[in-house]
Design an enzyme around this catalytic site. Structure first.
Site, PDB file in Angstrom:
ATOM      1  N   THR A 281      -6.788 -11.755  -5.928  1.00 17.90           N
ATOM      2  CA  THR A 281      -6.295 -10.944  -6.960  1.00 17.90           C
ATOM      3  C   THR A 281      -5.450  -9.827  -6.869  1.00 17.90           C
ATOM      4  O   THR A 281      -5.514  -9.103  -5.754  1.00 17.90           O
ATOM      5  CB  THR A 281      -7.491 -10.219  -7.933  1.00 17.90           C
ATOM      6  OG1 THR A 281      -8.359 -11.486  -8.127  1.00 17.90           O
ATOM      7  CG2 THR A 281      -6.983  -9.755  -9.316  1.00 17.90           C
TER       8      THR A 281
ATOM      9  N   CYS B 178       3.099   4.560  14.641  1.00 23.89           N
ATOM     10  CA  CYS B 178       1.940   3.507  14.922  1.00 23.89           C
ATOM     11  C   CYS B 178       1.447   3.720  16.369  1.00 23.89           C
ATOM     12  O   CYS B 178       0.492   3.443  16.698  1.00 23.89           O
ATOM     13  CB  CYS B 178       2.494   2.105  14.782  1.00 23.89           C
ATOM     14  SG  CYS B 178       3.581   2.040  13.231  1.00 23.89           S
TER      15      CYS B 178
ATOM     16  N   GLY C  64       4.128  -4.109   5.007  1.00 24.96           N
ATOM     17  CA  GLY C  64       5.030  -4.585   6.007  1.00 24.96           C
ATOM     18  C   GLY C  64       4.390  -5.344   7.164  1.00 24.96           C
ATOM     19  O   GLY C  64       4.796  -6.320   7.653  1.00 24.96           O
ATOM     20  N   THR C  65       3.235  -4.732   7.532  1.00 22.74           N
ATOM     21  CA  THR C  65       2.445  -5.501   8.675  1.00 22.74           C
ATOM     22  C   THR C  65       2.272  -6.770   8.436  1.00 22.74           C
ATOM     23  O   THR C  65       2.265  -7.828   9.138  1.00 22.74           O
ATOM     24  CB  THR C  65       1.262  -4.673   9.130  1.00 22.74           C
ATOM     25  OG1 THR C  65       1.885  -3.250   9.498  1.00 22.74           O
ATOM     26  CG2 THR C  65       0.538  -5.140  10.435  1.00 22.74           C
TER      27      THR C  65
ATOM     28  N   ASN D 144      13.268   1.331  13.069  1.00 22.09           N
ATOM     29  CA  ASN D 144      12.538   2.601  12.519  1.00 22.09           C
ATOM     30  C   ASN D 144      12.665   3.672  13.158  1.00 22.09           C
ATOM     31  O   ASN D 144      12.511   5.083  12.774  1.00 22.09           O
ATOM     32  CB  ASN D 144      11.057   2.168  11.919  1.00 22.09           C
ATOM     33  CG  ASN D 144      10.343   1.444  13.344  1.00 22.09           C
ATOM     34  OD1 ASN D 144      10.833   0.463  13.800  1.00 22.09           O
ATOM     35  ND2 ASN D 144       9.212   2.037  13.863  1.00 22.09           N
TER      36      ASN D 144
ATOM     37  N   SER E  84       8.108  -3.342   2.370  1.00 20.39           N
ATOM     38  CA  SER E  84       6.938  -2.239   2.342  1.00 20.39           C
ATOM     39  C   SER E  84       7.269  -1.176   1.289  1.00 20.39           C
ATOM     40  O   SER E  84       8.529  -0.923   1.317  1.00 20.39           O
ATOM     41  CB  SER E  84       6.686  -1.951   3.725  1.00 20.39           C
ATOM     42  OG  SER E  84       5.453  -1.002   3.361  1.00 20.39           O
TER      43      SER E  84
ATOM     44  N   GLN F  37      12.584  -1.191   7.001  1.00 22.37           N
ATOM     45  CA  GLN F  37      13.087   0.185   7.031  1.00 22.37           C
ATOM     46  C   GLN F  37      14.616   0.149   6.332  1.00 22.37           C
ATOM     47  O   GLN F  37      15.154   1.247   5.817  1.00 22.37           O
ATOM     48  CB  GLN F  37      13.123   0.457   8.628  1.00 22.37           C
ATOM     49  CG  GLN F  37      13.388   1.959   8.815  1.00 22.37           C
ATOM     50  CD  GLN F  37      12.083   2.634   8.295  1.00 22.37           C
ATOM     51  OE1 GLN F  37      12.107   3.639   7.500  1.00 22.37           O
ATOM     52  NE2 GLN F  37      10.835   2.319   8.801  1.00 22.37           N
TER      53      GLN F  37
END
Ligand SMILES: *Cc1c(COP(=O)(O)O)cnc(C)c1O
Length: 377
Positions: free
Chosen positions: A231, A319, A69-70, A145, A193, A173
């Site tokens: 890849t 975080c 997600g970041t 979140n 994510s 979220q």
């Protein structure tokens, strides 16, 4: 252990792990190779893309896999800003992935508009539209979140489209918990994510509506429609797809189940503990999330007490764990700093049951009472 921190991350479900296994073993092909193992890896990646697209009701070709997600959030903001001189418009309750990406752009000279929120953590759509004139991008978090508060995004995207301003929605979220059809969100870019929905860590996606102008994130071999070279992380992508498919089946029933458990927890704690403040919107809130403060008590002390009982909760944004600063989300909602420093988040998910909730209700009142006895305020 009673795990009530699903907004930070979730366990990988056994079905997801089973789906991933072959791609960590005999099915090791490179999806870009033309031989048998390569073709099978390609099929697996494309199947996962389809499974994720189904939850967004979009064309699979609009899904671009990322490292999480970041990365998707960073890409959405930087990738739109590269081709426009306009401002970057965000809310004050965004995830740090968006806020810090906006901060980087501001340091490079970009105008960044940070919109206020009300006491429940919601933006005023009128103010979003006022600020969006000539913007390079508008970015809003769909479900927060920390508090679970859901933004009133309806109606914003349609106006932005007329103005030619791309609309990014951080749905990390929300995805798999509430409906996220991209046409209902009227979004041009959507961040996702896997590890918040019982998939593996380190994989996510950015939905890019066809026709949206977006710079590539990284260049190289032309993977992901030439926008995100490298890849593919085949096993993780397969796990992400499997997790999305399960959510599609179970979303409605889990939302109701988590809502019942969350409400049971909320009302029991309110009943047994005095001076409790619940943060977030009462109605427009993820059914799995409960964020609350017990006046006069520090969150960290409560979390230590819960941890000793085998209960995992959080003080908000994982975080920023370790940093003593109160949550930027709660401060933006006008919560006084001392109360914000006491906020504890319980976030429910797969594996939680009534017995676990009742255990929290059994031990938490005593923890709070003991800390209040010790408290100097
Ligand atoms: C977890 C989260 C992110 C970051 O996703 P990662 O895959 O952990 O990088 C971004 N936005 C929100 C709202 C989140 O909850």
């Amino acid at each position: 252990m009673i795990y009530l921190d699903h907004n930070a991350t979730t366990p990988v479900r056994p079905e997801v792990r089973e789906a991933m296994w072959p791609y960590l073993g005999e099915e090791f092909g490179n999806p870009s190779s033309r031989h048998g193992p390569g073709r099978r890896a390609r099929e697996a990646v494309e199947r996962a893309r389809g499974q994720i697209a189904r939850l967004l009701a979009c064309d699979p070709a609009e899904i671009h896999f990322t490292s999480g997600g970041t990365e998707a959030d960073n890409w959405a903001l930087r990738g739109t800003s590269a081709s426009s001189q306009g401002s970057v418009v965000v809310s004050s309750v965004e995830h740090h992935a968006v806020l810090h990406a906006a901060g980087e752009l501001a340091r490079a000279g970009r105008e960044v508009v940070v919109l206020p929120v009300d006491g429940a953590g919601r933006v005023d759509p009128e103010r979003v539209l006022e600020a969006s004139e000539g913007a390079a991008v508008v970015s809003l978090i769909l479900a927060n979140n920390e508090t679970g508060t859901i933004q009133p995004v309806a109606g914003i995207g349609a106006v932005l489209r007329q103005r030619g301003v791309p609309f990014h929605v951080d749905a990390v979220q929300a995805f798999g918990k509430i409906p996220t059809r991209v046409d209902d969100l009227e979004a041009d870019l959507v961040s996702l994510s896997a590890h918040k929905i019982n998939g593996p860590k380190g994989v996510g996606a950015l939905y890019v509506r066809s026709g949206t102008s977006l710079e590539p994130w990284q260049v190289g071999g032309g993977h992901e429609h030439g926008l995100r070279a490298g890849t593919e992380n085949v096993a993780a992508i397969v796990g992400f797809g499997a997790a999305a498919a399960i959510r599609r089946e179970e979303m409605a029933s889990q939302e109701r189940r988590h809502g019942r458990l969350r409400d049971r927890l909320e009302s029991a704690l309110r009943e047994r503990i005095g001076d409790v403040v619940v943060h977030g919107h009462r109605v427009h809130r993820l059914s799995n999330t409960l964020n609350l403060s017990f006046r006069g008590v520090e969150a960290e002390a409560i979390l230590v007490g819960l941890d000793l009982e085998g209960i995992c909760a959080s003080s908000g944004s994982a975080c920023t764990e370790g940093a003593a600063d109160p949550s930027h989300v709660l401060l933006a909602m006008g919560v006084e700093p001392r109360l914000a420093a006491g906020a504890v988040r319980f976030s429910l998910g797969w594996g939680n049951d009534e017995a676990g909730i009742d255990r929290v209700v059994e031990v938490l009142p005593a923890i709070v009472a003991r800390l209040r006895d010790l408290s100097v305020f």
